[in-house]
Design an enzyme around this catalytic site. Structure first.
Site, short mmCIF file in Angstrom:
data_model
loop_
_atom_site.label_atom_id
_atom_site.label_comp_id
_atom_site.label_asym_id
_atom_site.label_seq_id
_atom_site.Cartn_x
_atom_site.Cartn_y
_atom_site.Cartn_z
N GLY A 112 0.80 -1.22 0.00
CA GLY A 112 0.00 0.00 0.00
C GLY A 112 0.83 1.26 0.00
O GLY A 112 2.02 1.23 -0.32
N LEU A 115 0.49 3.68 -2.12
CA LEU A 115 0.90 3.56 -3.52
C LEU A 115 1.38 4.89 -4.09
O LEU A 115 0.78 5.94 -3.89
CB LEU A 115 -0.28 3.04 -4.35
CG LEU A 115 -0.88 1.71 -3.88
CD1 LEU A 115 -2.07 1.32 -4.76
CD2 LEU A 115 0.16 0.60 -3.86
N HIS A 167 4.62 2.17 -7.90
CA HIS A 167 3.67 1.04 -7.87
C HIS A 167 2.75 1.10 -9.10
O HIS A 167 2.44 0.08 -9.70
CB HIS A 167 2.75 1.12 -6.64
CG HIS A 167 3.46 1.00 -5.33
ND1 HIS A 167 3.64 2.07 -4.48
CD2 HIS A 167 4.05 -0.06 -4.73
CE1 HIS A 167 4.27 1.66 -3.40
NE2 HIS A 167 4.55 0.39 -3.52
N GLN A 183 8.23 -9.56 7.41
CA GLN A 183 9.42 -9.00 6.78
C GLN A 183 9.94 -7.76 7.49
O GLN A 183 10.87 -7.12 7.03
CB GLN A 183 9.17 -8.73 5.30
CG GLN A 183 8.20 -7.61 4.99
CD GLN A 183 7.88 -7.53 3.51
OE1 GLN A 183 7.09 -8.31 2.99
NE2 GLN A 183 8.49 -6.59 2.80
N GLY A 198 9.34 -3.84 -8.72
CA GLY A 198 10.12 -2.66 -9.12
C GLY A 198 11.61 -2.94 -9.05
O GLY A 198 12.09 -3.58 -8.10
N LYS A 229 13.76 -0.93 -8.27
CA LYS A 229 14.40 -0.20 -7.17
C LYS A 229 14.83 -1.14 -6.05
O LYS A 229 15.92 -1.00 -5.51
CB LYS A 229 13.47 0.89 -6.61
CG LYS A 229 14.20 1.74 -5.58
CD LYS A 229 13.33 2.76 -4.93
CE LYS A 229 12.29 2.16 -4.04
NZ LYS A 229 12.78 1.61 -2.75
N ASP A 230 13.97 -2.12 -5.72
CA ASP A 230 14.35 -3.11 -4.71
C ASP A 230 15.03 -4.27 -5.43
O ASP A 230 14.47 -5.36 -5.57
CB ASP A 230 13.11 -3.57 -3.94
CG ASP A 230 12.53 -2.42 -3.13
OD1 ASP A 230 13.28 -1.81 -2.36
OD2 ASP A 230 11.34 -2.11 -3.30
N SER A 257 8.16 4.90 -0.92
CA SER A 257 7.22 5.34 0.13
C SER A 257 7.96 6.12 1.20
O SER A 257 7.35 6.90 1.93
CB SER A 257 6.53 4.14 0.78
OG SER A 257 6.18 3.20 -0.18
N ARG A 258 9.28 5.90 1.30
CA ARG A 258 10.05 6.60 2.35
C ARG A 258 10.33 8.06 2.02
O ARG A 258 10.73 8.82 2.90
CB ARG A 258 11.41 5.93 2.54
CG ARG A 258 11.30 4.55 3.09
CD ARG A 258 12.67 3.95 3.21
NE ARG A 258 12.57 2.57 3.66
CZ ARG A 258 13.52 1.67 3.54
NH1 ARG A 258 14.66 2.00 2.97
NH2 ARG A 258 13.36 0.46 3.97
O1 PAF Z 1 8.10 -4.68 -2.09
C1 PAF Z 1 7.16 -4.79 -1.26
O2 PAF Z 1 6.33 -3.89 -1.08
C2 PAF Z 1 7.03 -6.06 -0.43
O3 PAF Z 1 8.28 -6.57 -0.10
C3 PAF Z 1 6.16 -7.14 -1.09
C4 PAF Z 1 6.77 -7.63 -2.40
C5 PAF Z 1 4.77 -6.59 -1.34
C6 PAF Z 1 6.02 -8.35 -0.16
O4 PAF Z 1 5.39 -8.01 1.04
#
Ligand code: PAF
Length: 283
Positions: A33, A35, A39, A63, A150, A152-153, A189-190
């Site tokens: 979320g 977004l 996203h 996580q 994405g 980015k990650d 989001s940060r």
């Molecule tokens: O990248 C993210 O927002 C999260 O790591 C994901 C892929 C939704 C898993 O919770």
């Protein structure tokens, strides 16, 4: 757009859809979320490549290492819904914790090897196993044709490809290029935690990565990386967590561009107390 809140309802909905249209292609965009355009570029890619798009919003506790971080996570659900409708998302899946992780669920340990512990994993123990657990649950429920992540990650995209390989999943993993703010900062989001001025200034991270890519035409990796580090550390209030060139498949650090077929330059810079991730594909 259908808003579906339980796995049971989603399962039934998708069974009916597949019965009606056996060849239907389903694009899946997993999110937590809050977004932003990054996203929405994943939603756009999915919408253009599939018959229907499912987006999930689930802030996955497994996580997060830090309970306070989890607590602080923004949840602007009304705005998120508006954005998804505007971008032609077909289904929003909004499960509860118990729905994703039923009471008899045992966290699994996925054999993702060193990918789990290095780079981002080193400062976030358990993070990538948490990502694998939630995605394994969601992939099993939805069985998407393709899932969108994405760039980015970057480490997450490598981990997810590994997850798909070791679980023999047929879902295709699509990596969508980084979306940037007008000055060049990678969208995240940060970014809302930065001051307005900081948000503009932070474009120096992308400038450093782009310059390094250019420098590598005439410099060794060690020299170009050292120059980029010096440039970033010279920015007031900036501190590099890491900046390194890696094999895009194994995330092993490389010292020459001949060492791997695909190479990405990864960085995290701490700026105004915010950890900012960015990367650039070198080849
Ligand atoms: O990248 C993210 O927002 C999260 O790591 C994901 C892929 C939704 C898993 O919770």
């Amino acid at each position: 757009m259908h808003i579906i809140k339980t796995s049971d309802t989603l399962k039934k909905h998708l069974i009916a859809l597949r019965k009606e249209q056996p060849k239907v292609t389903i694009g899946f965009v997993p999110t937590m979320g809050a977004l932003h355009q990054g996203h929405l570029s994943l939603i756009d890619a999915s919408v253009s490549e599939n018959d229907i798009t499912v987006c999930s919003i689930f802030v996955n506790p497994t996580q997060f290492g830090d309970a306070a971080d989890l607590e602080k996570y923004p949840k602007p659900i009304e705005q998120d819904i508006e954005k998804l409708v505007k971008n032609d998302c077909s289904i929003l899946f909004l499960p509860s914790y118990d729905d994703v992780y039923p009471s008899d669920y045992k966290q699994m340990i996925f054999a993702i090897g060193e990918l789990e512990h290095k780079i981002e994993g080193a400062s976030r123990p358990g993070h990538f196993q948490g990502v694998c657990n939630v995605l394994h649950q969601l992939f099993s429920l939805i069985s998407p044709t393709a899932a969108y992540f994405g760039q980015k990650d970057f480490q997450q995209t490598v981990v997810v490809k590994k997850l798909v390989e070791i679980t023999d999943s047929s879902v295709k993993i699509r990596v969508v290029p980084i979306k940037r703010e007008p000055h060049g900062l990678a969208m995240s989001s940060r970014n809302v935690r930065l001051s307005a001025k900081g948000r503009q200034n932070a474009a120096f991270i992308h400038r450093a990565l782009s310059q390094t890519k250019e420098d590598l035409a005439s410099m060794t990796v060690a020299k170009a990386v050292a120059k980029a580090k010096q440039f970033i550390n010279a920015q007031k209030g900036a501190a590099i967590d890491y900046l390194l060139a890696v094999d895009a498949k194994t995330l092993e650090e490389i010292s020459s561009l001949d060492e791997a077929e695909n190479i990405t330059l990864l960085t995290v810079v701490e700026y105004e107390n915010v950890r900012l991730l960015d990367n650039i594909i070198l080849k």
